[in-house]
Motif scaffolding. Structure first.
Motif, PDB file in Angstrom:
ATOM      1  N   THR A   1       0.843  -1.208   0.000  1.00 19.11           N
ATOM      2  CA  THR A   1       0.000   0.000   0.000  1.00 19.11           C
ATOM      3  C   THR A   1       0.873   1.250   0.000  1.00 19.11           C
ATOM      4  O   THR A   1       0.519   2.240  -0.640  1.00 19.11           O
ATOM      5  N   VAL A   2       2.027   1.193   0.673  1.00 21.59           N
ATOM      6  CA  VAL A   2       2.927   2.350   0.653  1.00 21.59           C
ATOM      7  C   VAL A   2       3.442   2.583  -0.776  1.00 21.59           C
ATOM      8  O   VAL A   2       3.468   3.719  -1.256  1.00 21.59           O
ATOM      9  N   ILE A   3       3.784   1.494  -1.462  1.00 19.35           N
ATOM     10  CA  ILE A   3       4.252   1.640  -2.847  1.00 19.35           C
ATOM     11  C   ILE A   3       3.155   2.282  -3.698  1.00 19.35           C
ATOM     12  O   ILE A   3       3.396   3.260  -4.405  1.00 19.35           O
ATOM     13  N   SER A   4       1.929   1.753  -3.594  1.00 14.61           N
ATOM     14  CA  SER A   4       0.821   2.326  -4.368  1.00 14.61           C
ATOM     15  C   SER A   4       0.605   3.791  -4.032  1.00 14.61           C
ATOM     16  O   SER A   4       0.443   4.626  -4.922  1.00 14.61           O
ATOM     17  N   ALA A   5       0.611   4.081  -2.734  1.00 14.59           N
ATOM     18  CA  ALA A   5       0.358   5.461  -2.310  1.00 14.59           C
ATOM     19  C   ALA A   5       1.442   6.375  -2.861  1.00 14.59           C
ATOM     20  O   ALA A   5       1.155   7.449  -3.405  1.00 14.59           O
ATOM     21  N   LEU A   6       2.697   5.956  -2.746  1.00  8.54           N
ATOM     22  CA  LEU A   6       3.798   6.801  -3.217  1.00  8.54           C
ATOM     23  C   LEU A   6       3.732   7.000  -4.730  1.00  8.54           C
ATOM     24  O   LEU A   6       3.929   8.109  -5.224  1.00  8.54           O
ATOM     25  N   CYS A   7       3.446   5.929  -5.462  1.00 10.14           N
ATOM     26  CA  CYS A   7       3.342   6.066  -6.917  1.00 10.14           C
ATOM     27  C   CYS A   7       2.211   7.024  -7.268  1.00 10.14           C
ATOM     28  O   CYS A   7       2.358   7.869  -8.144  1.00 10.14           O
ATOM     29  N   GLY A   8       1.101   6.878  -6.536  1.00 11.93           N
ATOM     30  CA  GLY A   8      -0.030   7.769  -6.768  1.00 11.93           C
ATOM     31  C   GLY A   8       0.309   9.226  -6.487  1.00 11.93           C
ATOM     32  O   GLY A   8      -0.269  10.146  -7.046  1.00 11.93           O
ATOM     33  N   LEU A   9       1.269   9.453  -5.605  1.00 17.27           N
ATOM     34  CA  LEU A   9       1.623  10.821  -5.233  1.00 17.27           C
ATOM     35  C   LEU A   9       2.862  11.312  -5.991  1.00 17.27           C
ATOM     36  O   LEU A   9       3.476  12.304  -5.621  1.00 17.27           O
ATOM     37  N   GLY A  10       3.212  10.590  -7.022  1.00 20.57           N
ATOM     38  CA  GLY A  10       4.259  11.076  -7.918  1.00 20.57           C
ATOM     39  C   GLY A  10       5.688  10.808  -7.487  1.00 20.57           C
ATOM     40  O   GLY A  10       6.607  11.556  -7.834  1.00 20.57           O
ATOM     41  N   TRP A  11       5.871   9.763  -6.719  1.00 21.76           N
ATOM     42  CA  TRP A  11       7.225   9.428  -6.251  1.00 21.76           C
ATOM     43  C   TRP A  11       8.206   9.269  -7.416  1.00 21.76           C
ATOM     44  O   TRP A  11       9.338   9.758  -7.380  1.00 21.76           O
ATOM     45  N   ILE A  12       7.775   8.558  -8.462  1.00 22.42           N
ATOM     46  CA  ILE A  12       8.673   8.243  -9.566  1.00 22.42           C
ATOM     47  C   ILE A  12       9.206   9.521 -10.212  1.00 22.42           C
ATOM     48  O   ILE A  12      10.414   9.676 -10.399  1.00 22.42           O
ATOM     49  N   ASN A  13       8.296  10.449 -10.498  1.00 17.37           N
ATOM     50  CA  ASN A  13       8.731  11.707 -11.104  1.00 17.37           C
ATOM     51  C   ASN A  13       9.593  12.517 -10.161  1.00 17.37           C
ATOM     52  O   ASN A  13      10.629  13.053 -10.528  1.00 17.37           O
ATOM     53  N   LYS A  14       9.125  12.616  -8.933  1.00 19.60           N
ATOM     54  CA  LYS A  14       9.799  13.511  -7.994  1.00 19.60           C
ATOM     55  C   LYS A  14      11.160  12.989  -7.558  1.00 19.60           C
ATOM     56  O   LYS A  14      12.064  13.768  -7.301  1.00 19.60           O
ATOM     57  N   SER A  15      11.278  11.674  -7.454  1.00 23.39           N
ATOM     58  CA  SER A  15      12.545  11.141  -6.942  1.00 23.39           C
ATOM     59  C   SER A  15      13.516  10.813  -8.072  1.00 23.39           C
ATOM     60  O   SER A  15      14.716  10.688  -7.848  1.00 23.39           O
ATOM     61  N   GLY A  16      12.976  10.668  -9.279  1.00 25.59           N
ATOM     62  CA  GLY A  16      13.828  10.246 -10.379  1.00 25.59           C
ATOM     63  C   GLY A  16      14.229   8.787 -10.283  1.00 25.59           C
ATOM     64  O   GLY A  16      15.095   8.317 -11.017  1.00 25.59           O
ATOM     65  N   GLU A  17      13.614   8.066  -9.340  1.00 24.74           N
ATOM     66  CA  GLU A  17      13.928   6.643  -9.195  1.00 24.74           C
ATOM     67  C   GLU A  17      12.940   5.820 -10.018  1.00 24.74           C
ATOM     68  O   GLU A  17      11.847   6.281 -10.331  1.00 24.74           O
ATOM     69  N   SER A  18      13.330   4.596 -10.313  1.00 31.69           N
ATOM     70  CA  SER A  18      12.412   3.713 -11.033  1.00 31.69           C
ATOM     71  C   SER A  18      11.540   2.964 -10.030  1.00 31.69           C
ATOM     72  O   SER A  18      11.790   2.993  -8.825  1.00 31.69           O
ATOM     73  N   VAL A  19      10.519   2.303 -10.552  1.00 27.68           N
ATOM     74  CA  VAL A  19       9.668   1.483  -9.684  1.00 27.68           C
ATOM     75  C   VAL A  19      10.511   0.410  -9.003  1.00 27.68           C
ATOM     76  O   VAL A  19      10.330   0.100  -7.831  1.00 27.68           O
ATOM     77  N   GLU A  20      11.476  -0.127  -9.771  1.00 23.05           N
ATOM     78  CA  GLU A  20      12.345  -1.168  -9.207  1.00 23.05           C
ATOM     79  C   GLU A  20      13.116  -0.644  -7.998  1.00 23.05           C
ATOM     80  O   GLU A  20      13.304  -1.353  -7.013  1.00 23.05           O
ATOM     81  N   ASP A  21      13.573   0.606  -8.111  1.00 27.53           N
ATOM     82  CA  ASP A  21      14.300   1.192  -6.975  1.00 27.53           C
ATOM     83  C   ASP A  21      13.402   1.241  -5.734  1.00 27.53           C
ATOM     84  O   ASP A  21      13.833   0.946  -4.627  1.00 27.53           O
ATOM     85  N   LEU A  22      12.164   1.621  -5.974  1.00 25.94           N
ATOM     86  CA  LEU A  22      11.234   1.730  -4.846  1.00 25.94           C
ATOM     87  C   LEU A  22      10.957   0.343  -4.256  1.00 25.94           C
ATOM     88  O   LEU A  22      10.957   0.162  -3.028  1.00 25.94           O
ATOM     89  N   LEU A  23      10.761  -0.632  -5.150  1.00 26.32           N
ATOM     90  CA  LEU A  23      10.556  -2.005  -4.673  1.00 26.32           C
ATOM     91  C   LEU A  23      11.754  -2.460  -3.849  1.00 26.32           C
ATOM     92  O   LEU A  23      11.619  -3.111  -2.819  1.00 26.32           O
ATOM     93  N   ASN A  24      12.930  -2.068  -4.338  1.00 29.36           N
ATOM     94  CA  ASN A  24      14.139  -2.457  -3.634  1.00 29.36           C
ATOM     95  C   ASN A  24      14.224  -1.823  -2.245  1.00 29.36           C
ATOM     96  O   ASN A  24      14.616  -2.468  -1.273  1.00 29.36           O
ATOM     97  N   ARG A  25      13.827  -0.568  -2.168  1.00 30.39           N
ATOM     98  CA  ARG A  25      13.816   0.097  -0.859  1.00 30.39           C
ATOM     99  C   ARG A  25      12.908  -0.654   0.110  1.00 30.39           C
ATOM    100  O   ARG A  25      13.247  -0.910   1.257  1.00 30.39           O
ATOM    101  N   LEU A  26      11.712  -1.003  -0.373  1.00 31.22           N
ATOM    102  CA  LEU A  26      10.758  -1.695   0.487  1.00 31.22           C
ATOM    103  C   LEU A  26      11.256  -3.088   0.852  1.00 31.22           C
ATOM    104  O   LEU A  26      11.036  -3.574   1.961  1.00 31.22           O
ATOM    105  N   HIS A  27      11.954  -3.698  -0.090  1.00 28.37           N
ATOM    106  CA  HIS A  27      12.539  -5.014   0.184  1.00 28.37           C
ATOM    107  C   HIS A  27      13.570  -4.895   1.313  1.00 28.37           C
ATOM    108  O   HIS A  27      13.616  -5.719   2.228  1.00 28.37           O
ATOM    109  N   ASN A  28      14.373  -3.847   1.242  1.00 26.01           N
ATOM    110  CA  ASN A  28      15.406  -3.672   2.268  1.00 26.01           C
ATOM    111  C   ASN A  28      14.811  -3.429   3.651  1.00 26.01           C
ATOM    112  O   ASN A  28      15.386  -3.818   4.660  1.00 26.01           O
ATOM    113  N   ILE A  29      13.677  -2.783   3.688  1.00 22.94           N
ATOM    114  CA  ILE A  29      13.058  -2.495   4.986  1.00 22.94           C
ATOM    115  C   ILE A  29      12.371  -3.737   5.552  1.00 22.94           C
ATOM    116  O   ILE A  29      12.512  -4.066   6.722  1.00 22.94           O
TER     117      ILE A  29
END
Lengths: 298, 391
Positions: free
Chosen positions: A207-235
């Motif tokens: 849900t955090v991934i969905s929420a962040l994508c919905g709020l423009g994380w990809i554009n704002k951070s310049g990271e890819s979806v994979e990067d975000l998945l990786n962050r969540l994996h690490n946590i």
């Protein structure tokens, strides 16, 4: 009791502050370790009458009750956790499903809230189709069936752990917005049978991934979806594949829900017993007055 | 749409569907202990049990084939105490042939099982630790709910009365360590006790300390939880909460630990407020000084911060106020770390356990498994006899 003083006001609820002692790695690890204990599996082999579809209908009714009663966000998902775990171990008739849902809300509220839901209010929401004495018998039944193991780990419990470990603010997304979007998604997941077998941490992460994508994380951070998945994996140490699949399921659920909402301009099928229209009650509730609900006699 | 119709009927629960059938009621026998999950029972077996009339009135938390969960399994002996929603009896378990404590809770017509009981039992299920009281069994009948606890022969309040004038500093150190150990375990599992006071700390004959009475405790996940405001008995309540702060957390329990630490050393409750919140604050500020923005940012904005009601005091060294703190190495330092006015400055349970005050204890104590008592470590033993000050 003489040495207790009550300066509690009913208007403001006391919220815990962010306590580093409760957000450290050990607490997170403990949560990850204990969540398994509170997971449910499919009930279809246990139940003879109750189907996943009926579960959804009672879930929607419960969500509405919690909403109207301004309950804390975690009450509804916690109640659904009790309901699923109960259905896993005890076969009930479909007539008893609403009663079960009611008891689960009552227990979740008693466990988590300073001012628990009142039996009277709940009975009212079932259009008096259940009695208080039903509630008390079933309260004990549900507690026994769940072996009193009801301090369950829910997706909300992971939320702040996850959010604290993401650079949300520095990327320029309001923290509160992510928090509230995630909570809404968590509630929507709790409503769906498909998600009922998932660990709480997976729901929270997805849900955090969905929420962040919905709020423009990809554009704002310049990271890819994979990067975000990786962050969540690490946590959370959850495999990226699982995160991806669950996130996709959430997204398709959301688009479905949005479609459903369009249909809601039509009169809603009366699937559950709606509360009777009682002017006094509704006025009282919507005014949000701090008056004790117990003062109201239906 | 026929499916819909069926569902509609299903959820319009009619009044004839009220009660559980006896069959289902019989099915409520489940085992409490997580280590021994109940075997799923067949219907045949359940029906057989249903014919046993003696049992139909009781919901039991233990398996039908298990002797646990039956009220006959316990003999009620003398009453030990009475609380707002429960009466505690000394009891005897016919199953394990040992003395137990029976907490009998009355089920209420208006609210059913009290939320305090629900919280206590569900949290204790999660908490298995040598310094936390063990819940053995739960028995319910129509009118009551009985929690069967391990019997611990006294509590710190009574212990302090019997050893008036303060405890042996060596024993204080053992008690404090155990208290911190229990709380650290709770806090790591996101549980706040919220009612730390001598009456709730049970002391066994060999000196084991066990946290009890989790009726006010709650599991918390941060930061979305709400709390009821007034939960800690005034004497052990931290200044931030007394000043109306709504933002308390693990630091709430740690203040109580500080009060109890000094109380064990001096033999007297350190802040025995008599009248109200402001009397209680006055007692605290007389020793620790009246807080200002410099020492505690945000304090003047707390709702209870009313300068005209608060005396203006300078902070004192705790050792000057309670000279007994000097009897022990690092005693004053430990007390100061715990009794910080600003909750953010108050030491946490984990850090307190590695405070130099505990240097004299075997290092092994920090690595014990959760369910092992500190008294299992060689050389750790309660010092007997009455303490009469330093020689």
């Amino acid at each position: 009791m003489n040495d207790l003083l009550c300066c509690e006001t009913t208007a403001i609820e006391n919220r815990a502050y962010i306590d580093p002692n409760l957000l450290n790695q050990r607490v997170l690890n403990n949560l990850l370790k204990t969540e398994e204990r509170y997971m449910s599996a499919s009930f279809v082999n246990v139940q003879k009458e109750v189907t996943p579809h009926m579960r959804k209908i009672v879930a929607e009714w419960m969500m509405e009750v919690c909403d109207e009663q301004n309950r804390q966000d975690e009450v509804f998902p916690l109640a659904m956790n009790f309901l699923d775990r109960f259905l896993m171990v005890c076969c009930i008739s479909k007539r008893q499903l609403q009663l079960l849902g009611t008891v689960c809300m009552l227990l979740a509220s008693k466990l988590r809230e300073p001012k628990p839901l009142l039996a009277e209010t709940l009975v009212f929401y079932t259009d008096h189709s259940i009695t208080k004495s039903d509630l008390w018998s079933w309260e004990v039944l549900v507690l026994s069936k769940l072996k009193w193991d009801i301090a369950a780990v829910t997706p909300q419990d992971f939320l702040s752990h996850i959010l604290r470990r993401l650079p949300i603010l520095s990327i320029g997304i309001p923290y509160e917005l992510v928090n509230s979007h995630s909570k809404t998604l968590i509630a929507l997941c709790a409503r769906e049978y498909n998600f009922s077998g998932y660990p709480a941490s997976l729901i929270a992460a997805a849900t955090v991934i969905s929420a962040l994508c919905g709020l423009g994380w990809i554009n704002k951070s310049g990271e890819s979806v994979e990067d975000l998945l990786n962050r969540l994996h690490n946590i959370t140490s959850i495999e990226q594949d699982y995160l991806k699949t669950c996130t996709k399921q959430i997204e398709s659920m959301v688009s479905q829900t949005t479609d459903d909402n369009i249909d809601e301009t039509l009169p809603r099928p009366n699937e559950f017993t709606p509360p009777p229209t009682n002017e006094k009650f509704i006025d009282h509730e919507s005014a949000g007055t701090p008056t004790d609900v117990r003062d109201v006699h239906f | 749409m026929s499916g819909h119709d069926r569902v509609k009927r299903q959820l319009s629960v009619s009044s004839d569907s009220k009660l559980l059938d006896d069959d289902i009621r019989e099915e409520t026998r489940v085992i409490l202990r997580p280590k021994k999950p109940p075997r799923p029972k067949s219907e045949v077996l359940l029906n057989q049990q249903g014919s046993d009339h003696r049992r139909t009135k009781r919901f039991s938390a233990f398996g039908g084939d298990s002797p646990f969960g039956k009220s006959e399994a316990y003999i009620k002996l003398e009453q030990l105490g009475e609380g707002s929603y429960a009466t505690v009896y000394k009891g005897y378990s016919n199953l394990e042939h040992k003395v137990v404590a029976l907490k009998e809770i009355r089920l209420q017509e208006e609210e059913g099982a009290p939320f305090t009981a629900i919280r206590e039992a569900s949290l204790l299920k999660e908490l298995k630790h040598a310094n936390i009281v063990t819940l053995h069994d739960i028995v319910h009948t129509r009118e009551t709910l009985t929690f069967v606890f391990e019997y611990v022969h006294t509590d710190l309040s009574q212990y302090l009365e019997r050893n008036s004038g303060g405890l042996d500093p060596r024993n204080v150190r053992l008690f404090l360590f155990q208290l911190l150990r229990g709380l650290s375990y709770c806090h790591k599992r996101r549980v706040l006790h919220r009612d730390v006071k001598p009456q709730n700390l049970l002391i066994s004959e060999i000196g084991e300390l066990k946290l009890a009475d989790f009726g006010l405790a709650r599991a918390k996940s941060v930061p979305s939880h709400t709390y009821s405001h007034e939960v800690v008995t005034l004497w052990y309540r931290p200044p931030d909460v007394l000043l109306g702060s709504t933002e308390y957390s693990t630091s709430l329990d740690m203040w109580g630990v500080g009060c109890i630490f000094v109380e064990m050393i001096t033999g007297m409750a350190i802040f025995p407020g008599v009248r109200d919140t402001y009397d209680q604050l006055d007692k605290i500020f007389k020793v620790l000084g009246t807080p200002t923005e410099e020492v505690w940012e945000g304090v003047t904005r707390l709702p209870g911060y009313k300068p005209h009601k608060l005396g203006l005091y300078q902070p004192k060294k705790l050792g000057l106020y309670w000279p007994r703190l000097h009897d022990v190495v690092q005693g004053e330092n430990m007390a100061t770390s715990l009794l910080q006015l600003n909750p953010q400055d108050r030491i946490g349970a984990d850090d307190a356990m590695i405070h130099p005050y505990f240097n004299g204890l075997p290092k092994k104590l920090l690595e014990l498994p959760d369910d092992v008592s500190i008294f299992s470590v060689e050389g750790v033993i309660l010092t007997p006899g009455h303490y009469s000050g330093i020689k």
